[in-house]
Design an enzyme around this catalytic site. Structure first.
Site, short mmCIF file in Angstrom:
data_model
loop_
_atom_site.label_atom_id
_atom_site.label_comp_id
_atom_site.label_asym_id
_atom_site.label_seq_id
_atom_site.Cartn_x
_atom_site.Cartn_y
_atom_site.Cartn_z
N ASN A 193 27.57 -60.92 94.02
CA ASN A 193 28.17 -61.17 95.20
C ASN A 193 27.69 -60.71 96.50
O ASN A 193 27.10 -61.45 97.25
CB ASN A 193 29.61 -60.20 94.99
CG ASN A 193 30.61 -60.63 95.80
OD1 ASN A 193 30.36 -60.98 97.09
ND2 ASN A 193 31.80 -60.18 95.53
N ASP A 194 27.30 -59.33 96.33
CA ASP A 194 26.89 -58.86 97.69
C ASP A 194 25.54 -59.25 98.05
O ASP A 194 25.03 -59.42 99.30
CB ASP A 194 26.72 -57.32 97.81
CG ASP A 194 28.17 -56.83 97.69
OD1 ASP A 194 29.02 -57.29 98.33
OD2 ASP A 194 28.38 -55.43 97.20
#
Lengths: 525, 477
Positions: free
Chosen positions: B405-406
């Site tokens: 995600n990040d």
């Protein structure tokens, strides 16, 4: 307001700027439509068809020019037509404003507003009224058909009972709208098609149409099509020579050559020279779509078809679009209708000539008694500018200077670090009463840290997990401390050491085994 | 306690350890390198056992055998996805061992001074060594053992908490007791006071109290660090365990301990540095926990997340020529690496170019993804680092994000107010199409909305990564 379309007075012009279909659409915008009797006949639209569509058919050009507020036509207006313009009227037509200063002046003097269809900016929003593109598309298609008409063989290769027929080889020079249309037509007829363009970024488009892009063996800063509104511009001498050499090389193989290279407001570049024409096989055909501006081919005669001594047909027609008048009238009338849609924001039959609109401003060449040509550059770039990726090439001196500077900076930082380290060491040693035995160990420590830093930087990123497992295992070297202490007379010490030995040995075996397991998994393909 | 033989053996062992670490620069040499480490360790232990320093050798050997059995169990049973936990819990053992050895040194000092006063004879090699020291040397010995105990205790509780968080036994969110860093600072200040008191001869109770303070710091510090920062934490603890060993080495006067401790310490420090750099965060801010607040409102994300089913992904993969897979912690959690590998094999068999892009902080341990992919027999030469592959995304047909995600958040580049602004990310959104395999619509560990999921060329492939990929495999033969 009334929109009227006169009969084209240019000899041989078969197109018409209004079709029954476009008239219906214009009426929806709130306009009344007029047409000069017989204007659409050459394109296959009889007066009766117009009348059926609700168009008023008038007998004379004079009645039309005086009756209509907006005159839509195809060809650039001639003097007799310009004389009929008056204040309050709007003319929409091809105008050739760059090469028609006299006509422009007359239009200005009349006080009429003039929209030149070739000046529609090449931006996405204006594509629906880009008459140059729609006409070029037809010209490209027609060029292949004309070539086929004059070429005595098949386009497609066939193996028949009567023998083998090789496919025709077609070269299209210039992959603009006309070029791409020609490529598409030619490949769909089955010919082996090659294409060339000075803008290498169009190679992808060419290949998408099924042709093969002809690359030059030439290294030059490639031009950015975005800077010139998607058109090609003038090339350097070296580039031109490389290009001609390539053409010379492939000329004998080509059966059909279609040239479409035009540079806005300049004579067409000569790309297919006499010797290349001479090198072609008898029966080959060249279609020069640039004949209007002098032609790309040496030997082109404007508006005519000539056959050279070695039997190569050179076609220099300039009326390809007119030769397909039904199709081109339909497309052109649609372009005009889209222009009217933009000019009629309220759909109430009233023209709002919004000079702040990029498209309308760009296409307007005369407005309320003033010449408004050339227009300012459009605010929206036609094609997104190519990303300039390559960093500037450095000269050897600059490189050298940079290396020297980097070297100096590195030296400086290293010397600083060493100085700080040495100062710290000295400071430790100067602590009063510092025993030499400690300093010996301390040196070992500092050197080990140093080695650690040197070694670890080289460890591959993908091996960071094994690295942690290994360092974990070897940090259990602390077992040595426990082993040394275990031989004591104090029970507590023995117990603590024993616990230490146990834990550290778990770590040693666990750490090394798991590292081995992990490393065994890394495989090359 | 050391004769020439042990010293010589230690030198050999030290060199082997250095070669062992140096050999990890490449996959092939690494296989040899681990043997260097094993042999080095064996030499060091044997030399100590048969050298004149050790007593109770028989008991020691029994204990080592016992440890070996436990270690073997651990190493062979562990799932590759549990690697981070294993490494963390092993660090805690080193830390605790360092604490014990430090205590012993203190006990020995007391014993020796008591024996001297009473005029008794001493036994035990370490006691004899201590007895020979001058008072100044005893003072230094105490400084060293205090440092060793302190660092060891911080490492112990810190590693236990890190283990808990990684194993999901402790909530991985950043949590602190009321008072936050003030508590840490107070505990640290207390440690300093106690250390001064201990050095001043206040007695062993100060050492115990100091240990308690250090244990608290280790616990509280790591509790305050979120799950996404675990790669930094684990490598930091790795570093600490090394420094603890080095400090103990000083107090025991054992050069091999010092060398190895320093090697491990600097290795962990460099790893922490690399991890921090990959997240564009200062080491201090990671340690102090939580993401630093940005200077303004974060950009609002517009649009919606468009879902896609396995059929859609399968047909897009059929048509694609070049594919890049970006695995993250979600793949590890779902144990999806085998399915990922199988998918890769099938796509490669069809002549498609499949590569993996690994962000330096993907997963919970440095290099975590590489190990998982290697376990699933993905050839390591198609597994590339961020810097090697980031420029290739514009020429890629399909990028598949699996549980990350990040590290694929475009806000890091676009939104200067984003908490992760400036962090290097994988620019997967430049690929023609992006599929994101994700359990639900939640945010990543940093709690930041990811604009990637809202992009026009992104399709969300919801569901457990393992199950989703399994479905995909049914459709691609």
């Amino acid at each position: 307001m009334k929109i009227g379309t006169p009969k084209e007075i240019e000899a041989g012009e078969a197109r018409v700027a209004m079709t029954p279909d476009s008239a219906r659409a214009l009426q929806k915008l709130g306009y009344d439509c007029m047409i000069e009797s017989g204007a659409g006949v050459a394109a296959g639209f009889a007066d009766a068809l117009y009348a059926e569509a609700g168009v008023e058919v008038v007998d004379s050009a004079e009645a039309l020019w005086s009756g209509a507020d907006i005159i839509a036509k195809v060809r650039e207006p001639q003097d007799s037509e310009l004389a009929r313009l008056a204040t309050g009227k709007t003319l929409i037509s091809f105008f050739n404003p760059g090469g028609n200063a006299e006509g422009l002046e007359k239009a200005r003097a009349s006080g009429a507003n003039v929209i030149a269809m070739e000046m529609v900016p090449r931006i996405s929003r204006a594509q629906k009224m880009d008459a140059l593109s729609s006409m070029a598309n037809i010209a490209g298609y027609r060029a292949v058909i004309e070539a086929g008409n004059n070429y005595g063989r098949f386009f497609t290769g066939q193996i028949t009972a009567a023998g083998k027929v090789p496919p025709a080889k077609v070269l299209v020079v210039g992959a603009g709208v006309a070029g791409l249309a020609a490529i598409g037509t030619s490949t769909s007829l089955g010919a082996i098609t090659y294409a060339f363009d000075v803008r290498p970024e169009v190679a992808e488009q060419v290949e998408s149409m099924g042709a093969e892009f002809v690359y030059l063996d030439f290294e030059e800063e490639t031009q950015d099509g975005a800077a010139t509104g998607g058109y090609a511009s003038v090339q350097s001498e070296e580039f031109r020579n490389a290009q001609l050499a390539k053409f010379r090389e492939i000329a004998p193989d080509m059966d059909i050559v279609i040239t479409t290279a035009l540079i806005p407001n300049r004579p067409a570049p000569k790309l297919w020279l006499e010797d290349m024409v001479a090198a072609m096989k008898p029966g080959s055909v060249i279609v020069d779509l640039a004949a209007q501006q002098g032609g790309n081919v040496e030997g082109t005669v404007k508006d005519e078809k000539v056959v050279t001594d070695n039997g190569v047909t050179i076609i220099g027609y300039t009326d390809f679009a007119s030769r397909m008048a039904a199709q081109s009238s339909t497309l052109y009338a649609t372009n005009i209708r889209h222009m009217m849609t933009d000019l009629t924001p309220e759909k109430d039959g009233q023209v709002v000539h919004n000079m702040d609109d990029d498209v309308i401003r760009g296409a307007t060449v005369a407005y309320q008694g003033e010449i408004t040509f050339p227009p300012p550059p459009p605010k929206v770039q036609a094609i997104a500018a190519q990303k300039k990726e390559k960093p500037k090439e450095l000269t050897p001196e600059e490189k050298r200077a940079r290396e020297v500077a980097a070297f100096k900076a590195e030296t400086r930082s290293q010397v600083t670090l060493i100085a700080i380290g040495a100062a710290l060491l000295l400071a430790v040693s100067l602590i009063p009463g510092m025993p030499a035995s400690f300093m010996q160990h301390f040196i070992v420590f500092v050197l080990s840290v140093f080695i650690g830093f040197q070694v670890i930087w080289n460890v591959a990123h993908s091996l960071h997990t094994p690295l942690m497992a290994v360092t974990n295992a070897i940090s259990s070297i602390i077992i040595l401390g426990a082993l040394i202490q275990i031989g004591s007379s104090n029970g507590l010490i023995i117990f603590l050491s024993a616990a230490g030995v146990l834990m550290a040995s778990i770590n040693i075996f666990g750490g090394f085994l798991v590292t081995r397991r992990m490393l065994a998994m890394f495989q090359k393909s | 306690m050391e004769n020439a033989f042990t010293i010589a053996a230690y030198v050999v062992a030290a060199i082997l350890f250095i070669l062992s670490l140096g050999g990890l620069s490449g996959q092939e040499s690494a296989k040899r390198a681990v043997w260097y480490g094993i042999v080095g360790m064996a030499i060091a232990v044997l030399a100590t056992l048969i050298g004149p320093g050790a007593g109770l050798s028989g008991a020691s050997i029994v204990l080592i055998a016992l440890g070996a059995a436990v270690g073997y169990q651990l190493a062979t049973k562990v799932q590759m996805t549990q690697m981070p936990e294993l490494v963390a819990i092993m660090h805690s053992l080193v830390g605790l061992a360092a604490v014990f050895v430090g205590f012993n040194a203190d006990l020995t000092i007391n014993m020796v001074s008591a024996a001297k006063e009473a005029g008794d004879a001493l036994d035990g090699t370490f006691a004899l060594l201590v007895a020979k020291k001058t008072p100044v040397e005893i003072g230094i010995l105490r400084v060293e053992l205090v440092l060793g105990v302190w660092i060891g205790a911080v490492t112990f509780t810190g590693s236990v908490i890190a283990y808990g968080k990684l194993a999901g036994k402790v909530n991985s969110a950043a949590k602190q007791l009321p008072g936050g860093h003030m508590l840490n600072a107070a505990a640290a200040a207390l440690s300093v006071v106690l250390m001064i008191a201990y050095l001043g001869g206040a007695g062993s109770w100060t050492l115990l109290l100091l240990t308690a303070a250090a244990l608290f710091i280790g616990y509280h510090l790591i509790m305050g660090i979120g799950g996404a920062d675990m790669p930094v934490v684990v490598s930091m603890l790795n570093s600490y365990s090394g420094w603890a060993a080095a400090a103990i080495g000083f107090s025991l006067g054992n050069d091999l301990l010092i060398v190895v401790g320093a090697l491990v310490g600097s290795s962990g420090a460099i790893l922490s540095y690399i991890m921090c750099k990959a997240m564009n965060r200062a080491f201090v801010s990671v340690i102090l926990g939580g993401f630093g607040g940005g200077g303004g409102e974060q950009m609002a994300v517009e649009g919606e997340q468009i879902a896609i089913d396995a059929d859609g992904v399968a047909s897009a993969l059929e048509e694609a020529d070049s594919i890049i897979i970006i695995p993250g912690y979600g793949m590890a959690v779902a144990q999806a690496q085998q399915n990922v590998a199988e998918l890769t094999r099938r796509l490669r068999a069809r002549g498609k170019e499949v590569r993996f892009a690994i962000h330096p902080v993907a997963g919970r341990l440095p290099g975590h993804m590489n190990v998982l992919l290697a376990e699933a027999k993905v050839p390591y030469d198609i597994v590339l680092e961020m810097d090697e592959i980031n420029e290739d995304f514009p020429d890629t047909d399909v990028a598949i994000v699996i549980g990350s995600n990040d590290i694929v958040n475009p806000a890091a580049q676009d939104d200067p107010n984003s908490p992760i602004a400036g962090m290097p990310v994988l620019e997967c959104w430049k690929a023609k199409q992006v599929f994101v395999s994700k359990r639900g619509k939640g945010t990543g560990y940093s709690g930041i909305e990811n604009p990637l999921f809202f992009k026009d060329n992104t399709r969300m492939f919801y569901g457990d990564a393992k199950a989703s990929l399994g479905e995909l495999l049914n459709r691609i033969s």
